[in-house]
Design an enzyme around this catalytic site. Structure first.
Site, PDB file in Angstrom:
ATOM      1  N   LYS A 109      47.089   3.306   5.147  1.00 34.94           N
ATOM      2  CA  LYS A 109      46.854   4.494   5.967  1.00 34.94           C
ATOM      3  C   LYS A 109      46.457   5.707   5.114  1.00 34.94           C
ATOM      4  O   LYS A 109      46.484   6.826   5.601  1.00 34.94           O
ATOM      5  CB  LYS A 109      48.105   4.802   6.783  1.00 34.94           C
ATOM      6  CG  LYS A 109      48.515   3.648   7.707  1.00 34.94           C
ATOM      7  CD  LYS A 109      49.768   4.003   8.461  1.00 34.94           C
ATOM      8  CE  LYS A 109      50.242   2.824   9.297  1.00 34.94           C
ATOM      9  NZ  LYS A 109      51.508   3.138   9.977  1.00 34.94           N
ATOM     10  N   PRO A 128      47.302   6.689  13.726  1.00 35.84           N
ATOM     11  CA  PRO A 128      46.176   5.858  13.294  1.00 35.84           C
ATOM     12  C   PRO A 128      46.657   4.734  12.374  1.00 35.84           C
ATOM     13  O   PRO A 128      47.508   4.957  11.519  1.00 35.84           O
ATOM     14  CB  PRO A 128      45.275   6.828  12.530  1.00 35.84           C
ATOM     15  CG  PRO A 128      45.806   8.188  12.812  1.00 35.84           C
ATOM     16  CD  PRO A 128      47.223   8.048  13.228  1.00 35.84           C
TER      17      PRO A 128
END
Ligand SMILES: [Zn+2]
Length: 283
Positions: free
Chosen positions: A51, A2
């Site tokens: 992140k 991701p």
């Protein structure tokens, strides 16, 4: 893995569902956090940086998670508990890869396969990201983040590091992974292995990555078409370039064992020739 766009979306989803609500059940399935009890705490908010994800509670503690390779957070409605029974997670919350469960009366947030999890004092939570560069998706990035990111870019690039690797370096710019490294270099027609110091306009490159990621966030929030189908280079090796029909190629970027895939068009993003560099050197 991701990237910043997914983290932004995850943070806003958790923030909307949990903020201002008390946890009626909570479980952290992580060795260093096993004894920590969050039941009764009210969630203050959730935000992302690069992140990293931070969920803050009203007792001065923060749950910090990093999704690493394949982590995710999902939401499901909390089951109406039977009289006298505490509300608890159900469904996916019972899976083998569940690492965190946060349950309010209405919603249960489930962290799957998260790669890092800890609970820290809120006053210290930003020290966990002190080493990172500016968040490419921060609201004030263009004014506050970009100058610092360019300075950090310059320091890394002058060591002879390839531009693709500089973009992946979270200490330069936080939030970009292999997808937006590939997509922004494709958009700017830059060969991923070009020495970072030879890139004429790194500010435009960073802004391109930001715009592509913002578009992805907006598409997800608006329920629009999936940004995955919109990719020009990433994950398309062997498929024709949408500009010139040359098959998209993939190569390794970064030093083993930490090399990562870089997808690119060998025609649109051709390696600079000696004469290119000579010309650039004179300007
Ligand atoms: Zn092409």
């Amino acid at each position: 893995m991701p990237e910043g766009d997914i983290l932004r979306r995850t943070a806003s989803t958790l923030d909307r569902a949990l903020s201002g609500h008390q946890l009626v059940a909570a479980e952290l399935r992580w060795p260093s956090a096993a004894g920590i009890d969050l039941v009764g705490r009210t969630v203050v908010g959730t935000h992302a940086y690069g992140k990293h994800l931070f969920t803050r509670f009203d007792d001065g503690r923060t749950l910090h998670t990093h999704l690493r390779m394949e982590g995710s957070w999902s939401l499901e409605p909390t089951r109406e508990p039977a009289p006298g029974v505490r509300a608890g997670p159900r469904g996916r919350a019972r899976g083998a890869f569940v690492r965190a469960v946060l349950t309010t009366a209405d919603w249960t947030a489930v962290g799957h396969r998260v790669g890092m999890l800890d609970v820290v004092p809120t006053r210290d939570d930003q020290s966990l990201i002190a080493h990172l560069g500016p968040d490419v998706l921060a609201d004030d990035f263009e004014i506050a983040g970009l100058p610092e990111a360019l300075e950090r870019y310059r320091r890394v690039a002058e060591r002879g590091v390839a531009v693709g690797e500089v973009l992946l370096d979270q200490t330069v710019l936080a939030g970009i992974g292999t997808i937006y490294m590939a997509e922004s270099l494709y958009a700017r027609r830059i060969w991923p292995w070009t020495p970072g110091a030879d890139v004429a306009d790194p500010a435009s490159l960073m802004m391109t990555a930001r715009v592509l990621m913002q578009r992805s966030v907006q598409a997800q929030e608006g329920g629009g078409p999936s940004p995955w189908t919109d990719r020009q280079a990433h994950g398309r090796s062997g498929e024709p370039c949408r500009r010139c029909a040359t098959p998209i190629a993939v190569g390794d970027i970064g030093q083993p064992p930490r090399q990562r895939p870089a997808f690119y068009c060998p025609t649109c993003q051709a390696a600079p020739t000696r004469s290119d560099r000579g010309v650039r050197g004179k300007t």
